[in-house]
Write an enzyme that holds these catalytic residues in place. Structure first.
Site, PDB file in Angstrom:
ATOM      1  N   LEU A 145      -1.407   2.855   2.322  1.00 58.82           N
ATOM      2  CA  LEU A 145      -2.076   4.117   2.024  1.00 58.82           C
ATOM      3  C   LEU A 145      -3.399   3.921   1.309  1.00 58.82           C
ATOM      4  CD1 LEU A 145       1.001   6.244   0.876  1.00 58.82           C
ATOM      5  CD2 LEU A 145      -0.008   6.062   3.157  1.00 58.82           C
ATOM      6  N   ASP A 302      -6.296   7.736 -17.698  1.00 65.16           N
ATOM      7  CA  ASP A 302      -6.894   7.736 -16.355  1.00 65.16           C
ATOM      8  C   ASP A 302      -6.660   9.084 -15.676  1.00 65.16           C
ATOM      9  OD1 ASP A 302      -8.368   6.690 -14.297  1.00 65.16           O
ATOM     10  OD2 ASP A 302      -6.724   5.561 -13.402  1.00 65.16           O
TER      11      ASP A 302
END
Length: 754
Positions: A145, A302
């Site tokens: 992916l 993040d």
């Protein structure tokens, strides 16, 4: 001696002839020697009486008194109506409560000393024992992916007992894998509905082969390079393909988010009010997930749209990619002067706490002192700045481009993080702005000005320079912009009847092209302003190559941030202990699988032997039970087998192919005393094509009943016979021959999987 024989007695008696001035009941002290006449007793002094009165109650003698007076039973039925002083019971102690209240409050302050201790010592071991032990042999990898700064992500399947298949996401972490496992396991225990559902994790050292019966279901995940030996594989349940980043890149934003969050499209007409409803709900769910992390002492570090997955199953936004997160309750994945961040979304401070913060002490000490450190340093404000940048991209379409976001950060830095000054500059550009840029600015400012400017106020607080000026996640959830109904102000209602609503609908088709052009122009301007190095860093981020060295170069640091030694860190010690326990439980699971055989019957010994022999070129097969074809044409196969057996007696004598029958794919000098192919028309023994070089049992292929053996069919129908010229075998180099054998082996294993 005389003194030793002296007897002293004290007698208290009532004087019979005493005067009225003499006290009643006096103590008479009588001293008498043997043979001496009783003299007149002397009376005791008051000091002696006081000494006796103090001594008697302390003697170890049973008290003689009424029962209720001794037991202080009082009125048992109506005891609550009595004064506490009557039955010597203490009431409400305000001083004790005043002392215990601060202690209890401290234990529950973020990040939670007492809840964290319960989670670490009780819930974590129980959860670990309930988690199913798997390794790479239970997983079938699918397509890749993407690749990020911390690893590569695949889609795959997890095959469990009973043939159950579960769609999963697998991440092969290149670094910080142990810390990410810790964060996912902890969040799954305390706030699992705010992060992607975590299954388990393992490294390359955990490899317990499947039993023979189960080996046909899945191909082992093999490392592709020597560097993969230290890789850690993390497994999540498949939540969907949509992230906030992928949805915001489409021109249907935010309408494409409605079915994912609400289960259907909203019935209100398209326009600013409807868009604001969806944006508010998405941002609220994002802040709720961040608040869940902060409540247990985890700082994500993040936060960005790409790390916000929209779960198709739960209809909500969840956080992913906890590889950069830090558990500040006990100091997991935290080094004071080490930074992990995405420069596009990180605050100007770059560090979650001061670089002068000492290294984490032992776990119990760190956990007890964590509320003090959390209150002083406010590390959660790092994530709140990232949430502000995410909100900025939600409302301003042109800032969803990387180049435009870089230019915004650069300009904000030049303005010393004065967001109102940036707005004044952008509003001054509106008269000359055209196309998508003008539409983006107008739509963004109007959405933030709704509800009395509550959205703009929240954005300014989130993007404040000082961490102490930014609100916490709990304060953001209580902000009026998220608690009030959207579109209640007169200005926003007026915009619904204006030309803006029509402009948005007509410009939607050209939004993608216009944003691309605007991004290119802004990217060129950024380069002219000296942002070439930052753009290069962002491009590397998109390519999955965000490293510490690149961040140093982008941020202008001279010395590299030191990394904690892996051997001595608490994270690695925890990981090694976890792996040992997981391997023990995995061995038990494999033994249970081999005993119960839950995957169905194992392939026959003939099939396994044929597969191995074909992979090895017809060597080393053990005698097995022959497979006898049945049907009206089975006699030809039996005759062919007998002829091949006779040919085997003579060493290396080939029987000519007088029938011209094509050799099957599974033949050709492999197993069996014979691989005779009769077509049922010729019964003589010479009507065979037997190769006696094999050392297994008969594999006679007659036109009998249908039998499937590694893709070969022994069908009832007679196939047309074609004469095939035998070609001489080419000489194969040893290395090529080995590779060919391995290829045939994996092809045969693929048949088992199917």
């Amino acid at each position: 001696m005389a003194l030793a024989q002296r007897q002293v007695s004290c007698r208290i008696e009532r004087s019979t002839g005493a005067s009225t001035s003499q006290p009643v009941g006096s103590c008479l002290l009588v001293q008498r020697r043997p043979g001496q006449r009783r003299g007149v007793p002397a009376r005791a002094t008051p000091e002696f009486i006081d000494a006796l009165s103090a001594l008697v109650p302390n003697l170890p003698l049973e008290q003689i008194a009424a029962p209720c007076q001794v037991m202080k039973c009082g009125d048992i039925v109506y005891r609550s109506t009595l004064d506490p002083s009557l039955y010597n019971e203490a009431g409400f102690d305000e001083k004790t409560v005043a002392l215990l209240a601060p202690v209890l409050a401290y234990l529950f302050l973020p990040p939670g000393v007492l809840p964290g201790a319960i989670d670490y010592y009780i819930r974590a071991p129980l959860k670990r024992k309930q988690t199913k032990a798997i390794d790479k042999n239970d997983i079938v990898l699918g397509k890749r992916l993407g690749t990020g700064g911390f690893g590569t992500v695949f889609k795959g399947e997890l095959k469990e007992e009973g043939g159950v298949k579960t769609s999963i996401i697998i991440k092969k972490a290149k670094e910080f894998g142990e810390a990410e496992v810790w964060m996912n396991e902890r969040m799954s225990r305390v706030a699992g509905h705010h992060v992607a559902e975590f299954v388990t994790a393992f490294d390359e050292s955990l490899n317990v082969p499947l039993p023979a019966a189960a080996g046909k279901r899945a191909a082992p995940v093999q490392p592709t390079s020597p560097l993969d030996a230290n890789s850690i594989w993390l497994v999540w349940v498949y939540e969907g393909d949509n992230t906030l980043s992928s949805l915001m890149e489409r021109r249907e934003w935010p309408y494409n988010l409605e079915p994912l969050l609400f289960g259907r499209e909203l019935r209100a007409p398209r326009g600013p009010v409807r868009e604001l409803v969806t944006i508010k709900e998405a941002f609220r769910q994002l802040v709720q997930a961040v608040a869940a992390c902060h409540s247990v002492g985890i700082v994500h570090r993040d936060i960005k749209p790409a790390n916000c997955i929209v779960s198709e199953r739960d209809k909500k936004i969840k956080l992913i990619d906890l590889g950069a997160a830090a558990d500040l309750r006990i100091g997991i994945n935290y080094v004071p002067n080490e930074y992990l961040l995405d420069p596009r979304y990180a605050p100007p401070q770059q560090y979650i706490m001061s670089t002068q913060t000492p290294k984490p002490p032992p776990k119990p000490v760190a956990a007890f002192l964590s509320p003090i450190l959390w209150t002083m340093e406010k590390p959660d404000r790092f994530d709140m700045y990232s949430c502000g940048i995410t909100l900025l991209q939600m409302v301003f379409g042109h800032l969803r481009n990387d180049n435009a976001l870089i230019a915004f950060n650069k300009r904000l830095q030049e303005l010393k993080w004065d967001l109102p000054a940036w707005r004044r500059e952008e509003e001054a550009k509106l008269p000359s702005a055209k196309g998508a840029l003008a539409e983006s600015l107008e739509a963004g400012f109007e959405a933030l000005d709704a509800d009395g400017g509550a959205g703009w106020d929240l954005l300014m607080r989130l993007l404040a320079y000082k961490p102490t000026d930014r609100p916490s996640a709990a304060a953001v959830l209580a902000h009026p912009w998220l608690t009030s109904a959207p579109g209640r102000t007169a200005s926003l209602q007026h915009s619904l009847s204006g030309s803006f609503e029509a402009t948005v609908s007509t410009a939607a088709a050209a939004t993608s092209t216009a944003l691309t052009a605007a991004g290119k122009s802004l990217g060129q301007a950024a380069k002219d302003a000296g942002l070439a190095s930052m753009e290069e860093a962002i491009l590397k981020v998109n390519q999955g190559a965000l490293t510490e060295a690149q961040l140093m170069e982008e941020l202008g640091l001279q010395e590299p941030a030191p990394v904690a030694p892996r051997e001595g860190s608490q994270t690695i010690a925890w990981w090694q202990e976890r792996q040992n326990e997981l391997k023990a439980r995995l061995v038990e699971r494999r033994e249970a699988m081999s005993e119960s055989d839950p995957y169905g019957a194992a392939p026959s010994a003939m099939q396994v032997g044929s597969a191995i022999n074909n992979a090895r070129g017809g060597k080393g097969a053990k005698p097995t039970t022959p497979v006898k074809p049945t049907g009206p044409m089975a006699a030809a196969g039996a005759a062919a087998a007998a002829a091949a057996a006779a040919a085997r007696v003579e060493a290396k004598v080939k029987v000519p192919n007088i029938l011209g029958v094509k050799k099957p794919a599974s033949g050709g000098g492999s197993n069996g005393r014979a691989n005779g192919n009769g077509n049922g028309k010729a019964a003589p023994a010479k009507a065979a094509n037997g190769n006696g070089s094999g050392n297994g049992n008969t594999n006679g292929n007659g036109n009998g009943a249908k039998q499937q053996l590694f893709g070969g069919l022994l069908g009832r129908k007679q196939q047309p016979v074609e004469e095939v010229q035998e070609e001489p075998e080419e000489e194969v180099e040893p290395e090529q021959e080995t590779a060919s054998k391995k290829e045939r082996a994996f092809n045969l294993l693929g048949v088992f999987r199917r």
